[in-house]
Design a protein around this motif. Structure first.
Motif, PDB file in Angstrom:
ATOM      1  N   ASN A   1      -3.669   9.865   6.411  1.00 59.58           N
ATOM      2  CA  ASN A   1      -3.374   8.772   5.506  1.00 59.58           C
ATOM      3  C   ASN A   1      -4.623   8.362   4.736  1.00 59.58           C
ATOM      4  O   ASN A   1      -5.651   8.036   5.342  1.00 59.58           O
ATOM      5  CB  ASN A   1      -2.831   7.559   6.278  1.00 59.58           C
ATOM      6  N   ALA A   2      -4.535   8.376   3.429  1.00 60.31           N
ATOM      7  CA  ALA A   2      -5.650   7.936   2.590  1.00 60.31           C
ATOM      8  C   ALA A   2      -5.717   6.410   2.597  1.00 60.31           C
ATOM      9  O   ALA A   2      -4.713   5.736   2.863  1.00 60.31           O
ATOM     10  CB  ALA A   2      -5.475   8.459   1.168  1.00 60.31           C
TER      11      ALA A   2
ATOM     12  N   THR B   1      -2.909   5.190  -6.887  1.00 62.54           N
ATOM     13  CA  THR B   1      -2.090   5.116  -5.679  1.00 62.54           C
ATOM     14  C   THR B   1      -2.399   6.302  -4.771  1.00 62.54           C
ATOM     15  O   THR B   1      -2.554   7.438  -5.238  1.00 62.54           O
ATOM     16  CB  THR B   1      -0.601   5.095  -6.040  1.00 62.54           C
ATOM     17  N   ARG B   2      -2.485   6.055  -3.484  1.00 62.10           N
ATOM     18  CA  ARG B   2      -2.921   7.076  -2.533  1.00 62.10           C
ATOM     19  C   ARG B   2      -1.880   8.174  -2.325  1.00 62.10           C
ATOM     20  O   ARG B   2      -0.680   7.976  -2.568  1.00 62.10           O
ATOM     21  CB  ARG B   2      -3.234   6.432  -1.183  1.00 62.10           C
ATOM     22  N   SER B   3      -2.352   9.329  -1.847  1.00 54.79           N
ATOM     23  CA  SER B   3      -1.488  10.429  -1.422  1.00 54.79           C
ATOM     24  C   SER B   3      -1.759  10.714   0.053  1.00 54.79           C
ATOM     25  O   SER B   3      -2.917  10.812   0.465  1.00 54.79           O
ATOM     26  CB  SER B   3      -1.762  11.692  -2.243  1.00 54.79           C
ATOM     27  N   ASN B   4      -0.698  10.820   0.852  1.00 54.43           N
ATOM     28  CA  ASN B   4      -0.810  11.113   2.281  1.00 54.43           C
ATOM     29  C   ASN B   4      -0.260  12.500   2.572  1.00 54.43           C
ATOM     30  O   ASN B   4       0.605  13.010   1.854  1.00 54.43           O
ATOM     31  CB  ASN B   4      -0.046  10.082   3.105  1.00 54.43           C
TER      32      ASN B   4
ATOM     33  N   PRO C   1      -3.569  -2.990   1.695  1.00 52.60           N
ATOM     34  CA  PRO C   1      -4.634  -2.227   1.045  1.00 52.60           C
ATOM     35  C   PRO C   1      -5.944  -3.003   1.081  1.00 52.60           C
ATOM     36  O   PRO C   1      -5.978  -4.208   1.382  1.00 52.60           O
ATOM     37  CB  PRO C   1      -4.129  -2.071  -0.390  1.00 52.60           C
TER      38      PRO C   1
ATOM     39  N   ASN D   1       0.845  -1.201   0.000  1.00 53.34           N
ATOM     40  CA  ASN D   1       0.000   0.000   0.000  1.00 53.34           C
ATOM     41  C   ASN D   1       0.881   1.252   0.000  1.00 53.34           C
ATOM     42  O   ASN D   1       0.901   2.014   0.969  1.00 53.34           O
ATOM     43  CB  ASN D   1      -0.916  -0.009   1.221  1.00 53.34           C
TER      44      ASN D   1
ATOM     45  N   SER E   1       2.483   5.050  -1.093  1.00 56.84           N
ATOM     46  CA  SER E   1       1.825   6.362  -1.094  1.00 56.84           C
ATOM     47  C   SER E   1       2.771   7.422  -1.633  1.00 56.84           C
ATOM     48  O   SER E   1       3.988   7.246  -1.668  1.00 56.84           O
ATOM     49  CB  SER E   1       1.394   6.748   0.327  1.00 56.84           C
TER      50      SER E   1
ATOM     51  N   GLY F   1      -6.144   4.261   0.097  1.00 60.98           N
ATOM     52  CA  GLY F   1      -5.499   3.602  -1.022  1.00 60.98           C
ATOM     53  C   GLY F   1      -6.486   2.809  -1.854  1.00 60.98           C
ATOM     54  O   GLY F   1      -7.642   2.613  -1.478  1.00 60.98           O
TER      55      GLY F   1
END
Length: 316
Positions: free
Chosen positions: A104-105, A87-90, A139, A8, A10, A107
């Motif tokens: 924290n996203a 893909t997530r962004s934090n 994830p 997972n 980021s 994901g």
């Protein structure tokens, strides 16, 4: 060579602010963008030390492409499994006194096909590296047993495996008998099902996990340093820190330091402490380079005093 697996990952954006005032417009005094995720950070720290590393990770969308670009620029070989989700962004907000607030996203949710491809990619690469470090949260779409499956496959291929995760994923991974786990005090307390208030209780908890088949336990204790329980013995170490600038990724830098120093014994513990202490004095999730380290300041004790209280007792 050290291979890392980050299910997972980021894109981490860090902003330094004087203070965090809810409802106000905040003016950042510094900002940076880094590829993130625990395994990704381990690879970044390994590369910064001049050691070969490959990062295996699922990537999707523009943020995934930027992560790969940033990693390659830092000397990390990237083996990407393309996924449909973004893909997530934090976001991390770091105040002047070192207080960290993270957002924290969740994901993307991985499909069964993407999960299977990620496992197969790791299995294919598992014969070459000295260590495989599997790190971070899982994830959506991956069950807690996914890490246990990965550990079993990697060990069948002859690789040594380090696990740094928490909750049900850690509980499941323990049953696969990894060569190393790296819990913090709370995660260790959760794994043994009881609170830990002294260094002796931490040592006994670590040895209990070793009796279940875990090769070694490297426990991060925050301001109380780190404890290593392994076949070589039980060791406790500390490293002075002048001022904490950001602790994002410091534990990952510590794991990298441990692995690049051989992954066993007090020398590896000393390397872990030096890397972790250097990392907390850097901005965002920047990883230390050799010039940032102060190995001469590290103190290691074998069989530490069991009645030494933890400054922050761990609950579960």
């Amino acid at each position: 060579m050290i291979l890392t697996v980050t299910p997972n990952p980021s894109l981490d954006r860090t902003y330094e602010v004087p203070s965090l005032d809810r409802g106000a417009v905040l003016r950042a005094t510094g900002d940076r963008v880094d590829p993130g995720g625990k395994g990704v950070n381990v690879s970044r720290a390994v590369a910064a030390a001049g050691v070969l590393t490959t990062a295996v990770l699922p990537l999707g969308g523009a943020s995934g492409a930027l992560i790969a670009e940033l990693l390659v620029a830092q000397g990390v070989d990237v083996t990407a499994v393309t996924v449909a989700g973004q893909t997530r962004s934090n976001i991390s907000l770091v105040e002047q006194d070192g207080t960290l607030t993270k957002i924290n996203a969740p994901g993307p949710e991985l499909t069964e096909e993407e999960s299977a491809l990620l496992l197969e990619t790791v299995r294919t690469a598992a014969g070459a590296p000295a260590w495989i470090a599997v790190c971070g949260s899982l994830p959506r779409g991956l069950p807690p047993e996914w890490y246990a499956d990965l550990v079993a496959r990697a060990r069948e291929a002859g690789a040594r495996v380090a696990v740094d995760t928490s909750g049900p994923a850690l509980t499941a991974a323990l049953r696969a008998r990894p060569d190393l786990i790296k819990p913090n005090a709370s995660e260790l307390a959760q794994a043994v099902g009881r609170p830990l208030a002294t260094l002796g209780e931490v040592a006994r908890a670590a040895q209990e996990l070793r009796s279940r088949g875990v090769g070694a336990v490297l426990a991060s204790l925050g301001a109380d340093g780190q404890l290593l329980a392994s076949a070589e013995g039980t060791f406790h170490g500390t490293a002075p820190v002048a001022a904490v600038r950001s602790d994002v990724g410091a534990g990952d830098a510590s794991l990298a330091g441990f692995l690049i120093a051989g992954g066993a014994g007090p020398e590896a513990l000393a390397s872990a402490l030096a890397h972790g202490a250097a990392a907390v004095q850097l901005p965002g999730s920047a990883m230390p380079v050799p010039a940032d380290l102060r190995p001469e300041a590290v103190r290691i004790t074998e069989n530490p005093p069991p009645d030494l209280p933890l400054s922050a007792p761990a609950t579960f």
